[in-house]
Design a protein around this motif. Sequence first.
Motif, PDB file in Angstrom:
ATOM      1  N   PHE A  48      50.906  54.635  21.811  1.00 30.56           N
ATOM      2  CA  PHE A  48      50.014  55.107  22.860  1.00 30.56           C
ATOM      3  C   PHE A  48      48.729  54.284  22.883  1.00 30.56           C
ATOM      4  CE2 PHE A  48      46.682  57.960  24.508  1.00 30.56           C
ATOM      5  CZ  PHE A  48      47.200  58.169  25.777  1.00 30.56           C
ATOM      6  N   SER A  49      48.120  54.052  21.721  1.00 29.18           N
ATOM      7  CA  SER A  49      46.901  53.234  21.644  1.00 29.18           C
ATOM      8  C   SER A  49      47.167  51.818  22.144  1.00 29.18           C
ATOM      9  CB  SER A  49      46.381  53.183  20.209  1.00 29.18           C
ATOM     10  OG  SER A  49      45.952  54.453  19.797  1.00 29.18           O
ATOM     11  N   PHE A  50      48.311  51.269  21.763  1.00 31.63           N
ATOM     12  CA  PHE A  50      48.700  49.936  22.214  1.00 31.63           C
ATOM     13  C   PHE A  50      48.763  49.875  23.743  1.00 31.63           C
ATOM     14  CE2 PHE A  50      52.390  47.604  23.866  1.00 31.63           C
ATOM     15  CZ  PHE A  50      51.988  46.298  23.620  1.00 31.63           C
ATOM     16  N   LEU A  51      49.433  50.851  24.350  1.00 31.30           N
ATOM     17  CA  LEU A  51      49.577  50.856  25.806  1.00 31.30           C
ATOM     18  C   LEU A  51      48.234  51.009  26.511  1.00 31.30           C
ATOM     19  CD1 LEU A  51      52.807  53.011  26.188  1.00 31.30           C
ATOM     20  CD2 LEU A  51      52.550  50.554  26.641  1.00 31.30           C
ATOM     21  N   ILE A  52      47.408  51.929  26.037  1.00 31.34           N
ATOM     22  CA  ILE A  52      46.099  52.148  26.656  1.00 31.34           C
ATOM     23  C   ILE A  52      45.234  50.894  26.532  1.00 31.34           C
ATOM     24  CG2 ILE A  52      43.940  53.465  26.500  1.00 31.34           C
ATOM     25  CD1 ILE A  52      46.264  54.985  27.799  1.00 31.34           C
ATOM     26  N   TYR A  53      45.178  50.337  25.324  1.00 35.76           N
ATOM     27  CA  TYR A  53      44.343  49.156  25.072  1.00 35.76           C
ATOM     28  C   TYR A  53      44.805  47.960  25.904  1.00 35.76           C
ATOM     29  CZ  TYR A  53      41.866  45.599  22.290  1.00 35.76           C
ATOM     30  OH  TYR A  53      41.065  44.569  21.868  1.00 35.76           O
ATOM     31  N   THR A  54      46.097  47.710  25.909  1.00 40.53           N
ATOM     32  CA  THR A  54      46.639  46.555  26.620  1.00 40.53           C
ATOM     33  C   THR A  54      46.461  46.691  28.129  1.00 40.53           C
ATOM     34  OG1 THR A  54      48.254  46.201  24.871  1.00 40.53           O
ATOM     35  CG2 THR A  54      48.715  45.154  26.980  1.00 40.53           C
ATOM     36  N   LEU A  55      46.882  47.811  28.664  1.00 43.62           N
ATOM     37  CA  LEU A  55      46.796  47.996  30.111  1.00 43.62           C
ATOM     38  C   LEU A  55      45.351  48.055  30.604  1.00 43.62           C
ATOM     39  CD1 LEU A  55      49.730  50.515  30.691  1.00 43.62           C
ATOM     40  CD2 LEU A  55      49.675  48.066  31.220  1.00 43.62           C
ATOM     41  N   SER A  56      44.499  48.753  29.875  1.00 46.98           N
ATOM     42  CA  SER A  56      43.102  48.834  30.310  1.00 46.98           C
ATOM     43  C   SER A  56      42.423  47.468  30.210  1.00 46.98           C
ATOM     44  CB  SER A  56      42.330  49.889  29.522  1.00 46.98           C
ATOM     45  OG  SER A  56      42.252  49.563  28.156  1.00 46.98           O
ATOM     46  N   SER A  57      42.754  46.682  29.207  1.00 47.42           N
ATOM     47  CA  SER A  57      42.173  45.346  29.072  1.00 47.42           C
ATOM     48  C   SER A  57      42.579  44.445  30.226  1.00 47.42           C
ATOM     49  CB  SER A  57      42.603  44.703  27.744  1.00 47.42           C
ATOM     50  OG  SER A  57      42.065  45.388  26.650  1.00 47.42           O
ATOM     51  N   ILE A  58      43.853  44.458  30.558  1.00 43.34           N
ATOM     52  CA  ILE A  58      44.340  43.592  31.624  1.00 43.34           C
ATOM     53  C   ILE A  58      43.786  44.034  32.983  1.00 43.34           C
ATOM     54  CG2 ILE A  58      46.415  42.873  32.898  1.00 43.34           C
ATOM     55  CD1 ILE A  58      47.870  42.991  30.125  1.00 43.34           C
ATOM     56  N   LEU A  59      43.898  45.313  33.280  1.00 41.25           N
ATOM     57  CA  LEU A  59      43.419  45.809  34.575  1.00 41.25           C
ATOM     58  C   LEU A  59      41.905  45.676  34.720  1.00 41.25           C
ATOM     59  CD1 LEU A  59      45.688  48.962  34.980  1.00 41.25           C
ATOM     60  CD2 LEU A  59      45.904  46.749  36.139  1.00 41.25           C
ATOM     61  N   ALA A  60      41.172  46.043  33.685  1.00 41.03           N
ATOM     62  CA  ALA A  60      39.704  45.934  33.748  1.00 41.03           C
ATOM     63  C   ALA A  60      39.272  44.471  33.833  1.00 41.03           C
ATOM     64  CB  ALA A  60      39.064  46.623  32.553  1.00 41.03           C
ATOM     65  N   GLY A  61      39.995  43.575  33.161  1.00 38.93           N
ATOM     66  CA  GLY A  61      39.672  42.145  33.215  1.00 38.93           C
ATOM     67  C   GLY A  61      39.831  41.581  34.618  1.00 38.93           C
ATOM     68  N   ILE A  62      40.939  41.919  35.263  1.00 35.43           N
ATOM     69  CA  ILE A  62      41.169  41.447  36.629  1.00 35.43           C
ATOM     70  C   ILE A  62      40.124  42.037  37.572  1.00 35.43           C
ATOM     71  CG2 ILE A  62      42.781  41.531  38.582  1.00 35.43           C
ATOM     72  CD1 ILE A  62      45.047  41.440  36.413  1.00 35.43           C
ATOM     73  N   LEU A  63      39.836  43.315  37.403  1.00 37.57           N
ATOM     74  CA  LEU A  63      38.820  43.981  38.225  1.00 37.57           C
ATOM     75  C   LEU A  63      37.439  43.357  38.009  1.00 37.57           C
ATOM     76  CD1 LEU A  63      38.234  46.272  40.217  1.00 37.57           C
ATOM     77  CD2 LEU A  63      37.867  47.758  38.251  1.00 37.57           C
ATOM     78  N   ALA A  64      37.123  42.984  36.770  1.00 39.75           N
ATOM     79  CA  ALA A  64      35.821  42.383  36.463  1.00 39.75           C
ATOM     80  C   ALA A  64      35.673  41.008  37.123  1.00 39.75           C
ATOM     81  CB  ALA A  64      35.620  42.279  34.954  1.00 39.75           C
ATOM     82  N   VAL A  65      36.723  40.206  37.108  1.00 41.75           N
ATOM     83  CA  VAL A  65      36.676  38.905  37.802  1.00 41.75           C
ATOM     84  C   VAL A  65      36.436  39.137  39.289  1.00 41.75           C
ATOM     85  CG1 VAL A  65      38.036  36.894  38.526  1.00 41.75           C
ATOM     86  CG2 VAL A  65      38.106  37.640  36.148  1.00 41.75           C
ATOM     87  N   ALA A  66      37.203  40.060  39.867  1.00 41.69           N
ATOM     88  CA  ALA A  66      37.060  40.359  41.296  1.00 41.69           C
ATOM     89  C   ALA A  66      35.654  40.868  41.607  1.00 41.69           C
ATOM     90  CB  ALA A  66      38.113  41.373  41.730  1.00 41.69           C
ATOM     91  N   MET A  67      35.098  41.709  40.737  1.00 39.49           N
ATOM     92  CA  MET A  67      33.762  42.247  40.969  1.00 39.49           C
ATOM     93  C   MET A  67      32.707  41.146  40.908  1.00 39.49           C
ATOM     94  SD  MET A  67      31.768  45.512  39.450  1.00 39.49           S
ATOM     95  CE  MET A  67      33.041  46.499  40.148  1.00 39.49           C
ATOM     96  N   GLY A  68      32.839  40.227  39.971  1.00 40.03           N
ATOM     97  CA  GLY A  68      31.900  39.105  39.892  1.00 40.03           C
ATOM     98  C   GLY A  68      31.927  38.268  41.157  1.00 40.03           C
ATOM     99  N   LEU A  69      33.127  37.964  41.635  1.00 37.00           N
ATOM    100  CA  LEU A  69      33.264  37.199  42.879  1.00 37.00           C
ATOM    101  C   LEU A  69      32.722  37.990  44.070  1.00 37.00           C
ATOM    102  CD1 LEU A  69      36.824  35.783  42.218  1.00 37.00           C
ATOM    103  CD2 LEU A  69      34.743  34.416  42.444  1.00 37.00           C
ATOM    104  N   TRP A  70      33.016  39.286  44.121  1.00 38.08           N
ATOM    105  CA  TRP A  70      32.554  40.126  45.220  1.00 38.08           C
ATOM    106  C   TRP A  70      31.031  40.217  45.251  1.00 38.08           C
ATOM    107  CZ3 TRP A  70      29.812  44.748  45.244  1.00 38.08           C
ATOM    108  CH2 TRP A  70      29.718  45.374  46.492  1.00 38.08           C
ATOM    109  N   LEU A  71      30.401  40.370  44.090  1.00 38.65           N
ATOM    110  CA  LEU A  71      28.937  40.463  44.039  1.00 38.65           C
ATOM    111  C   LEU A  71      28.277  39.233  44.639  1.00 38.65           C
ATOM    112  CD1 LEU A  71      28.142  42.153  40.613  1.00 38.65           C
ATOM    113  CD2 LEU A  71      27.571  43.006  42.893  1.00 38.65           C
ATOM    114  N   VAL A  72      28.794  38.075  44.300  1.00 34.25           N
ATOM    115  CA  VAL A  72      28.228  36.844  44.854  1.00 34.25           C
ATOM    116  C   VAL A  72      28.407  36.821  46.367  1.00 34.25           C
ATOM    117  CG1 VAL A  72      28.460  34.338  44.921  1.00 34.25           C
ATOM    118  CG2 VAL A  72      28.519  35.522  42.722  1.00 34.25           C
ATOM    119  N   LYS A  73      29.575  37.194  46.821  1.00 35.09           N
ATOM    120  CA  LYS A  73      29.850  37.219  48.258  1.00 35.09           C
ATOM    121  C   LYS A  73      28.948  38.249  48.952  1.00 35.09           C
ATOM    122  CE  LYS A  73      33.953  36.832  50.900  1.00 35.09           C
ATOM    123  NZ  LYS A  73      35.371  37.098  51.035  1.00 35.09           N
ATOM    124  N   PHE A  74      28.783  39.406  48.359  1.00 32.92           N
ATOM    125  CA  PHE A  74      27.996  40.484  48.950  1.00 32.92           C
ATOM    126  C   PHE A  74      26.527  40.131  49.058  1.00 32.92           C
ATOM    127  CE2 PHE A  74      25.588  44.479  48.647  1.00 32.92           C
ATOM    128  CZ  PHE A  74      26.112  45.156  49.734  1.00 32.92           C
TER     129      PHE A  74
END
Length: 124
Positions: free
Chosen positions: A96-122
């Motif tokens: 369970f810890s493995f799944l939460i850690y892995t999935l949250s890391s990947i999803l949050a990482g992609i979201l963070a890249v998108a947010m950085g790009l969006w902030l500059v655009k905004f």
Amino acid sequence: MKHFLLVFLGGGIGSGLRFLISKFLNPYFSSFFLGTFSVNIIGCFLIGLILGIATKSAALNNTFLIFLTIGFCGGFTTFSSFALENYGMLREGQIFSFLIYTLSSILAGILAVAMGLWLVKFFS
């Protein structure tokens, strides 16, 4: 040679900062590596922000871009530590810890890249 030295210097600064953050934050949870998670997500956000700025203006020349993205962000984030921590959780049967850690890391990482790009655009 100049680019090599910039990557070397940026990577050293990023790695040193990663070490300090991980040493401070990892002990807070026994089954979630908060330090590694934090630096990886912050690094994803920073690389999105940096690349967003670079595409919007000439404020960052190629030399500084190499220093920041390949050097600093490359040294700051850490896939090898992430993989080792995941392996340890699997080895110890913490599925369970493995799944939460892995999935949250990947999803949050992609979201963070998108947010950085969006902030500059905004804000441009």
